[in-house]
Enzyme design. Structure first.
Site, mmCIF file in Angstrom:
data_model
loop_
_atom_site.group_PDB
_atom_site.id
_atom_site.type_symbol
_atom_site.label_atom_id
_atom_site.label_comp_id
_atom_site.label_asym_id
_atom_site.label_seq_id
_atom_site.Cartn_x
_atom_site.Cartn_y
_atom_site.Cartn_z
ATOM 1 N N GLN A 71 0.641 -1.204 -0.200
ATOM 2 C CA GLN A 71 -0.145 -0.243 -0.366
ATOM 3 C C GLN A 71 1.005 1.496 -0.222
ATOM 4 O O GLN A 71 1.910 0.953 0.486
ATOM 5 C CB GLN A 71 -1.276 -0.044 0.684
ATOM 6 C CG GLN A 71 -1.990 -1.011 1.176
ATOM 7 C CD GLN A 71 -3.105 -0.585 2.020
ATOM 8 O OE1 GLN A 71 -3.229 -1.112 3.387
ATOM 9 N NE2 GLN A 71 -4.097 0.398 1.808
ATOM 10 N N HIS A 72 0.606 2.702 0.233
ATOM 11 C CA HIS A 72 0.772 3.729 0.034
ATOM 12 C C HIS A 72 1.897 4.155 -1.024
ATOM 13 O O HIS A 72 1.902 4.743 -0.833
ATOM 14 C CB HIS A 72 1.044 3.781 1.130
ATOM 15 C CG HIS A 72 0.565 3.660 2.341
ATOM 16 N ND1 HIS A 72 -0.772 3.856 2.599
ATOM 17 C CD2 HIS A 72 0.810 2.356 3.621
ATOM 18 C CE1 HIS A 72 -1.476 3.324 3.415
ATOM 19 N NE2 HIS A 72 -0.255 2.285 4.110
ATOM 20 N N ASP A 238 -1.844 -4.158 0.689
ATOM 21 C CA ASP A 238 -1.830 -6.017 0.807
ATOM 22 C C ASP A 238 -2.829 -6.831 1.812
ATOM 23 O O ASP A 238 -2.532 -7.963 1.913
ATOM 24 C CB ASP A 238 0.033 -6.238 1.511
ATOM 25 C CG ASP A 238 0.226 -4.996 2.043
ATOM 26 O OD1 ASP A 238 -0.486 -4.660 2.608
ATOM 27 O OD2 ASP A 238 1.694 -4.406 2.146
#
Length: 476
Positions: A71-72, A238
């Site tokens: 992520q991110h 994830d």
């Protein structure tokens, strides 16, 4: 026999599993490494994906594929679809100051008011991992790259786009064909998991303009097709993909015990925690995924085992040989600071020492109890946001310890299920791909160990004692 592929593009590596869409049986698999660092060019992910797919025997006979990704991460593309600069990953902390400034600006100088604004708007109070803070860093430090950025996407979005045949040199570089899902979008800082809407004003205030953003597709909606005709699923962040991999449903709390700890739940209602302890993410089924992190988990087991001069299996046996409560020893495991509660400068502490209880067995038991009690604080943070917990699903390297399993049941007072070790993120992506084919997530069998909750009810004495000392640590 329809086949589906699940991909886990994590920080460390890319893993591919090919499964029977009807039964979930593993047919073949592959893996390739990613370079280390907190700043990585996405081309490395694409190269690793091709290698892992090749190891797994290719996708020519696969009917659907889906990607679970870290992520991110900030992936910036120019108007031709070229990568503007290497991606900043979730673990790159250079935008910490930008996160603080976003909070203060939203609250007009009042940090508490600013945090409340962000929690109510996006579900998550800004921290350095969020994409929005990285975009602000980019505009502040690399203004030319910020101006060149025509589209912003996340690692799994970019890989799905490339898998569909798009990108530089393909003749199909349309940024309008980027796609994402709710779970990954909810970790950006400019998307609301509650309303399903982007916040263009956040992008205007960070990057300086509003770029093309991936369209958000539904949980079982195809986001495109590979050149070979396989459907591409929406993908997931994830943790959300791991939730699919262990078949977590509303009422399930997934606790991952690795180097650090993660506690997340599938919830029917969104969360908004102005303290920032709970991130109000979305899941991959249309529900929500409130999540809390701790910094100290198996590293405490490793350090204690090393101190005692034993390996981890013997460490677990020592812990099981001691009575519940470790003879009064209490370990507060804030060895590397802590995230839940937010005590970055804290250190660990050992309490209740006497001549009689200072034994290797009690020290091992106190280490296990301390880590699980810390994770109980993560669960309590989720429950304060309205999360209902009926079962714990225990995953990660530390979950395979019998001592950890037993203490988990005692600490949480709930049934504990420990799935057999596996590639939960890739398996979850494969399960999603199967759902895209049929319109319904399949009920694949999941092997594992069931640990019953203790017959006695109420908070165990060692958890009460732990919380007393943890509160003292919070006060300094």
């Amino acid at each position: 026999m329809p086949l589906v592929a699940g991909i886990d593009s994590s920080t460390q590596s890319c893993k591919v599993v090919i499964r029977d869409s009807d039964t979930g049986a593993l047919v073949r698999q592959g893996r390739a490494s990613h370079p280390e660092g907190t700043e990585v060019h996405p081309d490395h992910w694409w190269t690793a994906l091709q290698e892992a797919i090749s190891q797994a025997g290719g996708l020519d006979d696969v009917d659907a594929v889906s990607i679970g990704g870290q992520q991110h991460g900030m992936v910036c593309l120019d108007e031709s679809g070229n990568v503007v600069r290497p991606a900043l990953l979730w673990n790159d902390t250079r935008s910490a100051l930008d996160a603080e400034e976003l909070i203060l600006e939203a609250g007009q100088g009042d940090a508490a008011a600013g945090a409340a604004y962000w929690a109510a708007s996006t579900g998550t109070v800004p921290v350095a991992s969020l994409t929005a803070t990285k975009l602000r860093w980019l505009a502040r430090n690399e203004p030319e790259n910020a101006r060149r950025t025509s589209a912003v996407c996340l690692p799994h979005d970019w890989l799905s786009w490339r898998l569909a045949g798009h990108g530089p040199g393909t003749g199909q570089s349309s940024l309008e064909l980027l796609r994402t899902d709710r779970s990954d979008a909810s970790g950006t800082g400019y998307f609301s998991s509650r309303t399903g809407e982007y916040f263009p004003e956040v992008l205007k205030g960070t990057l300086g303009h509003v770029p093309v953003l991936p369209a958000v597709v539904g949980p079982l909606e195809a986001s495109g097709k590979t050149p070979g005709g396989a459907l591409i699923g929406p993908g997931a962040g994830d943790n959300a993909a791991a939730g699919l991999g262990v078949s977590a449903a509303v009422g399930d709390v997934v606790i991952s015990i690795g180097t650090s700890g993660t506690v997340f739940a599938v919830s029917a209602v969104p969360s908004q925690d102005p303290s920032g302890l709970v991130a109000g993410f979305a899941d991959a089924t249309g529900n929500y995924l409130p999540l809390a992190c701790t910094l100290n988990a198996t590293r405490i087991f490793d350090a204690t085992a090393a101190l005692l001069g034993v390996d981890l299996p013997e460490f677990g046996k020592l812990a099981l040989s001691a009575a519940e409560g470790a003879g009064g020893l209490t370990l507060v495991p804030y060895f590397e600071g802590e995230r839940t509660p937010n005590l970055p400068d804290a250190t660990g502490s050992l309490h209740g020492l006497t001549v009689s209880n200072y034994t290797p067995a009690n020290l091992a038991r106190a280490a296990v109890e301390g880590v699980l009690c810390s994770l109980a604080d993560g669960l309590a943070a989720l429950q304060s946001q309205g999360v209902s917990a009926r079962r714990i699903i225990l995953v990660g390297g530390g979950a395979q310890s019998e001592a950890v399993q037993q203490v988990a049941a005692e600490v949480f007072g709930l049934p504990v299920f420990v799935p057999a070790p596996g590639e939960y993120v890739a398996d979850g992506a494969a399960r999603q791909a199967a759902g895209v084919l049929t319109g319904k997530l399949p009920d694949w069998p999941l092997e594992g160990i069931e640990v019953a909750a203790p017959k006695t009810s109420g908070t165990p004495a060692f958890l009460t004692r732990y919380r007393h000392y943890a509160a003292k640590a919070a006060k300094g």
